[in-house]
Scaffold this active site. Structure first.
Site, short mmCIF file in Angstrom:
data_model
loop_
_atom_site.label_atom_id
_atom_site.label_comp_id
_atom_site.label_asym_id
_atom_site.label_seq_id
_atom_site.Cartn_x
_atom_site.Cartn_y
_atom_site.Cartn_z
N VAL A 11 0.63 -1.23 -0.09
CA VAL A 11 -0.01 -0.16 -0.06
C VAL A 11 0.86 1.11 -0.02
CG1 VAL A 11 -1.89 1.15 1.24
CG2 VAL A 11 -1.97 -1.23 1.14
N THR A 124 -5.28 -0.25 6.64
CA THR A 124 -6.68 -0.86 7.04
C THR A 124 -6.64 -1.25 8.41
OG1 THR A 124 -7.00 -2.11 4.96
CG2 THR A 124 -8.49 -2.79 6.60
N GLY A 262 -8.08 -15.63 -1.01
CA GLY A 262 -6.72 -15.77 -0.23
C GLY A 262 -6.30 -14.14 -0.09
N CYS A 265 -5.55 -9.25 1.99
CA CYS A 265 -6.69 -8.44 2.76
C CYS A 265 -7.95 -9.26 2.96
CB CYS A 265 -7.24 -7.37 1.56
SG CYS A 265 -6.25 -6.22 0.93
N LYS A 268 -7.76 -11.51 6.57
CA LYS A 268 -7.52 -10.98 7.52
C LYS A 268 -8.69 -9.91 8.03
CE LYS A 268 -4.46 -7.20 6.23
NZ LYS A 268 -5.25 -5.99 6.92
N ARG A 333 0.26 -14.80 0.42
CA ARG A 333 -0.30 -14.66 1.75
C ARG A 333 -1.83 -15.21 1.42
NH1 ARG A 333 0.51 -8.48 3.12
NH2 ARG A 333 0.82 -8.29 0.83
#
Length: 445
Positions: A11, A124, A262, A265, A268, A333
Protein backbone atom coordinates in the site's frame (compact mmCIF):
# COMPACT_ATOMS: atom_id res chain seq x y z
CA UNK A 1 2.58 19.92 -1.66
CA UNK A 2 4.78 17.55 0.29
CA UNK A 3 3.86 14.28 1.99
CA UNK A 4 5.53 11.46 3.87
CA UNK A 5 4.43 7.85 3.58
CA UNK A 6 5.40 5.62 6.50
CA UNK A 7 5.85 2.05 5.27
CA UNK A 8 7.01 0.83 1.86
CA UNK A 9 4.93 -2.31 1.68
CA UNK A 10 2.33 -2.85 -1.00
CA UNK A 11 0.00 0.00 0.00
CA UNK A 12 2.70 2.49 0.96
CA UNK A 13 4.87 1.99 -2.10
CA UNK A 14 2.01 2.08 -4.61
CA UNK A 15 0.37 5.08 -2.93
CA UNK A 16 3.64 6.97 -2.68
CA UNK A 17 4.52 6.36 -6.31
CA UNK A 18 1.06 7.38 -7.48
CA UNK A 19 0.95 10.56 -5.38
CA UNK A 20 4.32 11.53 -6.87
CA UNK A 21 2.83 10.95 -10.32
CA UNK A 22 0.16 13.52 -9.32
CA UNK A 23 3.02 15.99 -8.85
CA UNK A 24 3.21 15.75 -5.05
CA UNK A 25 6.68 15.69 -3.48
CA UNK A 26 6.63 12.31 -1.74
CA UNK A 27 9.08 10.77 0.73
CA UNK A 28 8.60 7.08 1.52
CA UNK A 29 9.96 5.90 4.87
CA UNK A 30 10.93 2.44 6.06
CA UNK A 31 13.08 1.06 8.88
CA UNK A 32 14.66 -1.53 6.59
CA UNK A 33 17.88 0.11 5.37
CA UNK A 34 18.53 -2.60 2.78
CA UNK A 35 15.04 -2.22 1.35
CA UNK A 36 15.46 1.55 1.10
CA UNK A 37 18.82 1.19 -0.65
CA UNK A 38 17.31 -1.22 -3.15
CA UNK A 39 14.39 1.14 -3.81
CA UNK A 40 16.83 3.97 -4.44
CA UNK A 41 18.45 1.74 -7.07
CA UNK A 42 15.05 1.03 -8.60
CA UNK A 43 14.75 -2.52 -7.27
CA UNK A 44 11.05 -3.05 -6.47
CA UNK A 45 10.39 -5.54 -3.64
CA UNK A 46 6.94 -6.56 -4.90
CA UNK A 47 5.57 -7.69 -8.24
CA UNK A 48 3.04 -5.15 -9.49
CA UNK A 49 2.70 -4.40 -13.23
CA UNK A 50 3.93 -0.90 -14.09
CA UNK A 51 5.20 -0.02 -10.62
CA UNK A 52 8.90 -0.24 -11.50
CA UNK A 53 8.49 2.25 -14.35
CA UNK A 54 6.43 4.63 -12.21
CA UNK A 55 9.00 4.59 -9.40
CA UNK A 56 11.89 5.09 -11.82
CA UNK A 57 10.17 7.98 -13.59
CA UNK A 58 9.28 9.93 -10.48
CA UNK A 59 12.54 9.23 -8.68
CA UNK A 60 14.40 10.60 -11.68
CA UNK A 61 12.11 13.66 -11.70
CA UNK A 62 12.89 14.33 -8.03
CA UNK A 63 9.30 13.94 -6.85
CA UNK A 64 9.79 10.57 -5.15
CA UNK A 65 12.48 9.62 -2.65
CA UNK A 66 13.18 6.96 -0.05
CA UNK A 67 14.65 7.25 3.42
CA UNK A 68 14.98 5.63 6.84
CA UNK A 69 14.98 9.08 8.49
CA UNK A 70 11.38 9.46 9.67
CA UNK A 71 11.84 12.78 11.51
CA UNK A 72 13.34 14.43 8.43
CA UNK A 73 10.53 13.11 6.24
CA UNK A 74 7.79 14.27 8.63
CA UNK A 75 9.13 17.78 9.24
CA UNK A 76 7.42 20.19 6.87
CA UNK A 77 5.04 17.60 5.39
CA UNK A 78 1.48 18.69 4.72
CA UNK A 79 0.28 15.14 5.35
CA UNK A 80 1.83 12.00 6.79
CA UNK A 81 0.32 8.70 5.66
CA UNK A 82 0.55 5.66 7.93
CA UNK A 83 0.77 2.67 5.59
CA UNK A 84 2.23 -0.03 7.82
CA UNK A 85 1.02 -3.62 8.12
CA UNK A 86 -2.00 -4.65 10.18
CA UNK A 87 -1.80 -8.46 10.14
CA UNK A 88 -4.08 -10.72 12.14
CA UNK A 89 -2.94 -10.77 15.73
CA UNK A 90 -1.67 -14.16 16.74
CA UNK A 91 -4.05 -15.96 19.05
CA UNK A 92 -7.28 -13.99 18.72
CA UNK A 93 -7.73 -12.82 15.11
CA UNK A 94 -7.91 -9.11 15.90
CA UNK A 95 -5.93 -6.74 13.70
CA UNK A 96 -2.45 -6.20 15.12
CA UNK A 97 -2.17 -2.42 15.50
CA UNK A 98 1.25 -2.37 17.12
CA UNK A 99 2.92 -1.03 13.96
CA UNK A 100 0.28 1.69 13.59
CA UNK A 101 0.64 2.79 17.20
CA UNK A 102 4.43 2.77 16.98
CA UNK A 103 4.30 4.87 13.80
CA UNK A 104 1.95 7.35 15.49
CA UNK A 105 4.35 7.80 18.41
CA UNK A 106 7.34 8.31 16.09
CA UNK A 107 5.42 10.78 13.95
CA UNK A 108 4.35 12.72 17.05
CA UNK A 109 7.94 13.06 18.22
CA UNK A 110 8.93 14.45 14.80
CA UNK A 111 6.12 16.99 14.34
CA UNK A 112 7.00 20.66 14.19
CA UNK A 113 4.47 22.48 16.43
CA UNK A 114 4.64 25.51 14.11
CA UNK A 115 3.30 23.50 11.15
CA UNK A 116 -0.19 22.07 10.66
CA UNK A 117 -0.02 18.40 9.65
CA UNK A 118 -2.70 15.89 8.68
CA UNK A 119 -1.97 12.38 9.94
CA UNK A 120 -3.69 9.92 7.60
CA UNK A 121 -4.33 6.24 8.30
CA UNK A 122 -3.94 4.49 4.94
CA UNK A 123 -3.55 1.08 6.56
CA UNK A 124 -6.68 -1.02 6.96
CA UNK A 125 -7.60 -0.46 10.61
CA UNK A 126 -10.57 -1.29 12.85
CA UNK A 127 -13.09 1.31 13.93
CA UNK A 128 -11.64 3.55 16.61
CA UNK A 129 -8.03 3.42 15.41
CA UNK A 130 -8.02 7.01 14.17
CA UNK A 131 -9.14 8.24 17.58
CA UNK A 132 -6.39 6.18 19.22
CA UNK A 133 -3.79 7.60 16.83
CA UNK A 134 -4.91 11.10 17.78
CA UNK A 135 -4.71 10.22 21.48
CA UNK A 136 -1.16 8.87 21.11
CA UNK A 137 0.00 11.98 19.28
CA UNK A 138 -1.62 14.37 21.76
CA UNK A 139 -0.09 12.48 24.67
CA UNK A 140 3.36 12.54 23.07
CA UNK A 141 3.22 16.12 21.73
CA UNK A 142 0.42 18.15 23.36
CA UNK A 143 1.57 21.27 21.53
CA UNK A 144 1.37 19.70 18.04
CA UNK A 145 -0.96 21.27 15.49
CA UNK A 146 -2.48 18.29 13.70
CA UNK A 147 -5.66 16.50 12.69
CA UNK A 148 -6.26 12.84 11.91
CA UNK A 149 -7.96 11.51 8.79
CA UNK A 150 -8.85 8.07 7.49
CA UNK A 151 -8.21 7.36 3.81
CA UNK A 152 -8.60 3.63 3.17
CA UNK A 153 -7.11 2.06 0.05
CA UNK A 154 -9.09 0.01 -2.45
CA UNK A 155 -6.22 -1.34 -4.52
CA UNK A 156 -6.44 -4.68 -6.27
CA UNK A 157 -3.13 -6.46 -6.55
CA UNK A 158 -2.21 -6.66 -10.20
CA UNK A 159 -4.27 -3.54 -11.02
CA UNK A 160 -3.15 -1.21 -8.23
CA UNK A 161 -1.85 1.70 -10.30
CA UNK A 162 -5.01 1.90 -12.39
CA UNK A 163 -7.10 1.61 -9.24
CA UNK A 164 -5.26 4.54 -7.65
CA UNK A 165 -5.27 6.72 -10.75
CA UNK A 166 -8.86 5.98 -11.79
CA UNK A 167 -10.65 4.75 -8.68
CA UNK A 168 -14.34 4.01 -8.27
CA UNK A 169 -14.31 6.42 -5.33
CA UNK A 170 -12.07 8.04 -2.74
CA UNK A 171 -13.15 7.78 0.89
CA UNK A 172 -11.91 10.36 3.40
CA UNK A 173 -12.96 10.36 7.04
CA UNK A 174 -12.24 13.37 9.23
CA UNK A 175 -14.00 15.84 11.52
CA UNK A 176 -11.70 18.69 10.52
CA UNK A 177 -12.33 21.25 7.78
CA UNK A 178 -8.59 21.94 7.60
CA UNK A 179 -7.87 18.27 7.05
CA UNK A 180 -10.53 18.10 4.32
CA UNK A 181 -8.88 21.00 2.52
CA UNK A 182 -5.49 19.28 2.56
CA UNK A 183 -6.96 15.99 1.34
CA UNK A 184 -8.92 17.74 -1.40
CA UNK A 185 -5.71 19.39 -2.60
CA UNK A 186 -3.85 16.05 -2.62
CA UNK A 187 -6.58 14.40 -4.66
CA UNK A 188 -7.20 17.35 -6.96
CA UNK A 189 -6.23 15.38 -10.12
CA UNK A 190 -9.08 12.96 -9.34
CA UNK A 191 -11.56 15.78 -8.79
CA UNK A 192 -10.74 16.94 -12.29
CA UNK A 193 -11.87 13.60 -13.74
CA UNK A 194 -15.01 13.68 -11.56
CA UNK A 195 -14.07 10.82 -9.26
CA UNK A 196 -16.71 10.44 -6.52
CA UNK A 197 -15.34 11.70 -3.19
CA UNK A 198 -16.98 10.38 -0.02
CA UNK A 199 -16.28 12.65 2.95
CA UNK A 200 -17.44 11.20 6.22
CA UNK A 201 -16.46 10.64 9.85
CA UNK A 202 -13.38 8.74 10.99
CA UNK A 203 -15.41 5.80 12.26
CA UNK A 204 -17.52 5.57 9.12
CA UNK A 205 -14.49 5.65 6.83
CA UNK A 206 -12.77 2.91 8.81
CA UNK A 207 -15.87 0.73 8.64
CA UNK A 208 -16.39 1.33 4.90
CA UNK A 209 -13.11 -0.41 4.13
CA UNK A 210 -13.95 -3.50 6.17
CA UNK A 211 -17.54 -3.60 4.94
CA UNK A 212 -16.38 -3.46 1.30
CA UNK A 213 -13.86 -6.28 1.66
CA UNK A 214 -16.16 -8.55 3.65
CA UNK A 215 -19.00 -8.05 1.18
CA UNK A 216 -16.75 -9.09 -1.70
CA UNK A 217 -15.51 -12.09 0.29
CA UNK A 218 -19.13 -13.06 0.93
CA UNK A 219 -19.86 -12.78 -2.79
CA UNK A 220 -16.98 -15.13 -3.62
CA UNK A 221 -18.11 -17.59 -0.96
CA UNK A 222 -21.68 -17.46 -2.24
CA UNK A 223 -20.75 -18.38 -5.79
CA UNK A 224 -18.44 -21.13 -4.53
CA UNK A 225 -21.32 -22.74 -2.67
CA UNK A 226 -23.61 -22.32 -5.69
CA UNK A 227 -20.90 -24.06 -7.74
CA UNK A 228 -21.05 -27.04 -5.39
CA UNK A 229 -24.81 -27.19 -5.84
CA UNK A 230 -24.42 -26.93 -9.63
CA UNK A 231 -22.27 -30.04 -9.60
CA UNK A 232 -24.98 -31.96 -7.76
CA UNK A 233 -27.89 -30.91 -9.98
CA UNK A 234 -26.17 -30.72 -13.38
CA UNK A 235 -26.23 -26.93 -13.75
CA UNK A 236 -23.42 -24.69 -15.02
CA UNK A 237 -22.16 -22.16 -12.47
CA UNK A 238 -20.88 -19.81 -15.17
CA UNK A 239 -24.32 -19.52 -16.69
CA UNK A 240 -25.79 -19.03 -13.21
CA UNK A 241 -23.23 -16.29 -12.49
CA UNK A 242 -24.02 -14.58 -15.80
CA UNK A 243 -27.75 -14.88 -15.24
CA UNK A 244 -27.61 -13.23 -11.83
CA UNK A 245 -24.71 -10.87 -12.59
CA UNK A 246 -26.64 -9.11 -15.35
CA UNK A 247 -28.94 -7.85 -12.61
CA UNK A 248 -27.46 -4.43 -11.81
CA UNK A 249 -28.37 -4.89 -8.16
CA UNK A 250 -25.96 -7.84 -8.02
CA UNK A 251 -23.30 -7.18 -10.64
CA UNK A 252 -21.02 -9.66 -12.37
CA UNK A 253 -17.76 -9.02 -10.50
CA UNK A 254 -16.49 -11.50 -7.92
CA UNK A 255 -18.81 -14.22 -9.16
CA UNK A 256 -16.01 -16.54 -10.27
CA UNK A 257 -15.87 -19.96 -8.59
CA UNK A 258 -12.60 -21.31 -7.31
CA UNK A 259 -10.74 -22.88 -4.40
CA UNK A 260 -11.50 -20.04 -1.96
CA UNK A 261 -10.29 -16.49 -1.47
CA UNK A 262 -6.83 -15.63 -0.19
CA UNK A 263 -4.44 -12.70 -0.31
CA UNK A 264 -3.40 -9.88 1.96
CA UNK A 265 -6.86 -8.41 2.58
CA UNK A 266 -9.90 -10.68 2.59
CA UNK A 267 -8.76 -13.33 5.09
CA UNK A 268 -7.48 -10.91 7.74
CA UNK A 269 -10.15 -8.25 7.17
CA UNK A 270 -13.11 -10.62 7.43
CA UNK A 271 -11.67 -12.04 10.63
CA UNK A 272 -10.90 -8.60 12.08
CA UNK A 273 -14.42 -7.35 11.37
CA UNK A 274 -15.91 -10.45 13.00
CA UNK A 275 -13.84 -9.77 16.12
CA UNK A 276 -14.74 -6.06 16.17
CA UNK A 277 -18.44 -6.87 15.85
CA UNK A 278 -18.25 -9.42 18.64
CA UNK A 279 -16.47 -6.92 20.91
CA UNK A 280 -19.28 -4.41 20.35
CA UNK A 281 -22.09 -6.89 20.90
CA UNK A 282 -23.25 -6.83 17.27
CA UNK A 283 -22.08 -10.18 15.86
CA UNK A 284 -21.95 -10.55 12.08
CA UNK A 285 -23.23 -14.10 11.64
CA UNK A 286 -23.04 -13.95 7.85
CA UNK A 287 -19.36 -13.03 7.90
CA UNK A 288 -18.58 -15.58 10.59
CA UNK A 289 -20.03 -18.20 8.26
CA UNK A 290 -18.09 -16.82 5.27
CA UNK A 291 -14.81 -17.16 7.20
CA UNK A 292 -15.62 -20.72 8.23
CA UNK A 293 -16.77 -21.83 4.78
CA UNK A 294 -13.71 -20.35 3.07
CA UNK A 295 -11.29 -22.01 5.49
CA UNK A 296 -13.00 -25.36 4.99
CA UNK A 297 -13.08 -24.94 1.22
CA UNK A 298 -9.35 -24.38 0.85
CA UNK A 299 -8.65 -27.43 2.98
CA UNK A 300 -11.11 -29.57 1.00
CA UNK A 301 -9.57 -28.89 -2.42
CA UNK A 302 -6.84 -31.49 -1.97
CA UNK A 303 -9.62 -34.06 -1.61
CA UNK A 304 -10.88 -33.15 -5.07
CA UNK A 305 -7.46 -33.84 -6.52
CA UNK A 306 -7.14 -37.14 -4.69
CA UNK A 307 -10.58 -38.21 -5.92
CA UNK A 308 -9.64 -37.26 -9.50
CA UNK A 309 -6.59 -39.52 -9.16
CA UNK A 310 -8.73 -42.53 -8.27
CA UNK A 311 -8.73 -42.10 -4.51
CA UNK A 312 -4.99 -42.03 -3.86
CA UNK A 313 -2.00 -39.87 -4.77
CA UNK A 314 0.55 -42.06 -3.00
CA UNK A 315 3.63 -42.13 -5.22
CA UNK A 316 1.98 -39.90 -7.81
CA UNK A 317 3.56 -36.83 -9.38
CA UNK A 318 1.32 -33.76 -9.42
CA UNK A 319 2.02 -30.80 -11.69
CA UNK A 320 0.78 -27.49 -10.24
CA UNK A 321 0.17 -24.43 -12.39
CA UNK A 322 0.23 -21.28 -10.27
CA UNK A 323 0.68 -20.83 -6.55
CA UNK A 324 -0.05 -17.14 -5.86
CA UNK A 325 -3.51 -16.27 -4.57
CA UNK A 326 -4.33 -14.49 -7.85
CA UNK A 327 -2.55 -13.64 -11.12
CA UNK A 328 -0.35 -10.57 -11.68
CA UNK A 329 1.12 -10.65 -8.19
CA UNK A 330 3.80 -12.53 -6.28
CA UNK A 331 1.70 -12.44 -3.09
CA UNK A 332 1.43 -15.79 -1.33
CA UNK A 333 -0.48 -14.60 1.74
CA UNK A 334 -3.29 -17.05 2.52
CA UNK A 335 -3.07 -18.49 -1.00
CA UNK A 336 -5.06 -21.74 -1.41
CA UNK A 337 -1.79 -23.37 -2.51
CA UNK A 338 -0.59 -23.14 1.09
CA UNK A 339 -3.34 -25.57 2.11
CA UNK A 340 -3.57 -27.71 -1.02
CA UNK A 341 0.06 -28.54 -1.76
CA UNK A 342 1.05 -29.63 1.80
CA UNK A 343 -2.10 -31.78 2.02
CA UNK A 344 -1.17 -33.56 -1.21
CA UNK A 345 2.39 -34.02 0.01
CA UNK A 346 1.08 -35.49 3.25
CA UNK A 347 -1.00 -37.91 1.16
CA UNK A 348 2.16 -39.17 -0.56
CA UNK A 349 2.33 -37.05 -3.72
CA UNK A 350 5.42 -35.40 -5.12
CA UNK A 351 4.84 -31.87 -6.40
CA UNK A 352 6.34 -29.99 -9.34
CA UNK A 353 5.07 -26.43 -9.69
CA UNK A 354 5.46 -23.33 -11.80
CA UNK A 355 4.31 -19.76 -11.21
CA UNK A 356 5.34 -16.74 -13.31
CA UNK A 357 6.03 -14.51 -10.28
CA UNK A 358 5.53 -16.28 -6.97
CA UNK A 359 8.04 -19.12 -6.82
CA UNK A 360 10.70 -17.34 -4.78
CA UNK A 361 8.29 -16.53 -1.97
CA UNK A 362 6.48 -19.86 -2.28
CA UNK A 363 9.74 -21.80 -1.94
CA UNK A 364 10.20 -20.32 1.53
CA UNK A 365 6.68 -21.31 2.55
CA UNK A 366 6.21 -24.74 0.94
CA UNK A 367 9.21 -27.05 1.30
CA UNK A 368 9.74 -30.16 -0.76
CA UNK A 369 8.40 -28.77 -4.06
CA UNK A 370 10.30 -29.07 -7.33
CA UNK A 371 10.11 -25.60 -8.91
CA UNK A 372 9.95 -25.72 -12.70
CA UNK A 373 11.11 -23.24 -15.31
CA UNK A 374 7.81 -23.16 -17.19
CA UNK A 375 4.36 -24.77 -17.26
CA UNK A 376 5.39 -27.69 -19.44
CA UNK A 377 8.35 -28.52 -17.21
CA UNK A 378 5.96 -28.69 -14.26
CA UNK A 379 3.70 -31.11 -16.15
CA UNK A 380 6.41 -33.43 -17.50
CA UNK A 381 5.81 -37.01 -16.25
CA UNK A 382 2.90 -35.78 -14.09
CA UNK A 383 0.00 -38.05 -13.21
CA UNK A 384 -2.30 -35.06 -12.72
CA UNK A 385 -2.25 -31.33 -13.51
CA UNK A 386 -3.82 -28.80 -11.14
CA UNK A 387 -4.62 -25.19 -12.04
CA UNK A 388 -4.44 -23.08 -8.87
CA UNK A 389 -3.91 -19.58 -10.32
CA UNK A 390 -5.49 -18.23 -13.48
CA UNK A 391 -2.43 -16.63 -15.08
CA UNK A 392 -3.11 -15.74 -18.72
CA UNK A 393 -0.22 -17.87 -19.97
CA UNK A 394 -1.94 -20.96 -18.57
CA UNK A 395 -5.09 -20.15 -20.51
CA UNK A 396 -3.04 -20.51 -23.69
CA UNK A 397 -1.53 -23.85 -22.69
CA UNK A 398 -1.19 -26.26 -25.61
CA UNK A 399 -3.28 -29.12 -24.27
CA UNK A 400 -2.11 -31.59 -26.89
CA UNK A 401 1.50 -30.89 -25.97
CA UNK A 402 0.68 -31.16 -22.28
CA UNK A 403 -1.03 -34.52 -22.78
CA UNK A 404 1.97 -35.82 -24.67
CA UNK A 405 4.40 -35.18 -21.82
CA UNK A 406 2.20 -36.31 -18.90
CA UNK A 407 2.02 -39.85 -17.54
CA UNK A 408 -1.75 -39.63 -17.10
CA UNK A 409 -4.05 -37.14 -18.85
CA UNK A 410 -5.89 -35.78 -15.81
CA UNK A 411 -6.59 -32.07 -15.17
CA UNK A 412 -8.15 -30.63 -12.04
CA UNK A 413 -8.95 -27.08 -13.08
CA UNK A 414 -9.79 -25.18 -9.89
CA UNK A 415 -10.10 -21.88 -11.81
CA UNK A 416 -12.13 -23.11 -14.81
CA UNK A 417 -9.72 -21.58 -17.31
CA UNK A 418 -10.11 -24.34 -19.92
CA UNK A 419 -13.05 -25.17 -22.13
CA UNK A 420 -14.20 -28.69 -21.17
CA UNK A 421 -14.67 -29.70 -24.82
CA UNK A 422 -11.12 -28.59 -25.65
CA UNK A 423 -9.77 -30.68 -22.80
CA UNK A 424 -11.82 -33.66 -23.98
CA UNK A 425 -10.61 -33.29 -27.54
CA UNK A 426 -7.01 -33.37 -26.28
CA UNK A 427 -7.81 -36.65 -24.50
CA UNK A 428 -7.95 -35.41 -20.93
CA UNK A 429 -10.11 -36.51 -18.05
CA UNK A 430 -11.15 -33.04 -17.01
CA UNK A 431 -12.47 -31.89 -13.63
CA UNK A 432 -13.58 -28.32 -13.00
CA UNK A 433 -15.65 -26.32 -10.51
CA UNK A 434 -19.41 -26.07 -10.75
CA UNK A 435 -19.86 -27.36 -14.28
CA UNK A 436 -21.87 -30.42 -15.28
CA UNK A 437 -20.15 -33.73 -15.92
CA UNK A 438 -19.30 -34.56 -19.50
CA UNK A 439 -18.11 -37.61 -21.43
CA UNK A 440 -14.48 -37.82 -20.42
CA UNK A 441 -11.64 -39.63 -22.13
CA UNK A 442 -8.43 -41.02 -20.75
CA UNK A 443 -5.34 -42.36 -22.42
CA UNK A 444 -6.04 -45.56 -24.31
CA UNK A 445 -9.82 -45.04 -24.46
Amino acid sequence: MRIAVIGTGYVGLVSGACFSEFGVETICVDKDQDKIERLRRGVIPIYEPGLDALVEKNTRAGRLSFTTDLPAAVRGADAVFIAVGTPSRRGDGHADLSYVHAAAAEIAAALDPDDFTVIVTKSTVPVGTGREVARIIRKTRPEADFEVASNPEFLREGSAIEDFMRPDRVVIGTDSDRARQVMRALYRPLFLIETPMVFTSLETSELIKYAANTFLAAKITFINEIADLCEKVGADVHDVAKGIGLDNRIGKKFLHPGPGYGGSCFPKDTLALVKTAQDHGAPLRIIETVVDINDRRKKSMAGRVIAACGGSVQGRRIGVLGVTFKPNTDDMRDAPALDIIPALQAAGASIAAYDPAGMEEAARLIPGVTWAGDAYAALRQADCAIVLTEWNEFRMLNLNRARGIMNEPVIVDLRNIFNPQDAEMAGFTYHSIGRPGRVRKGRGE
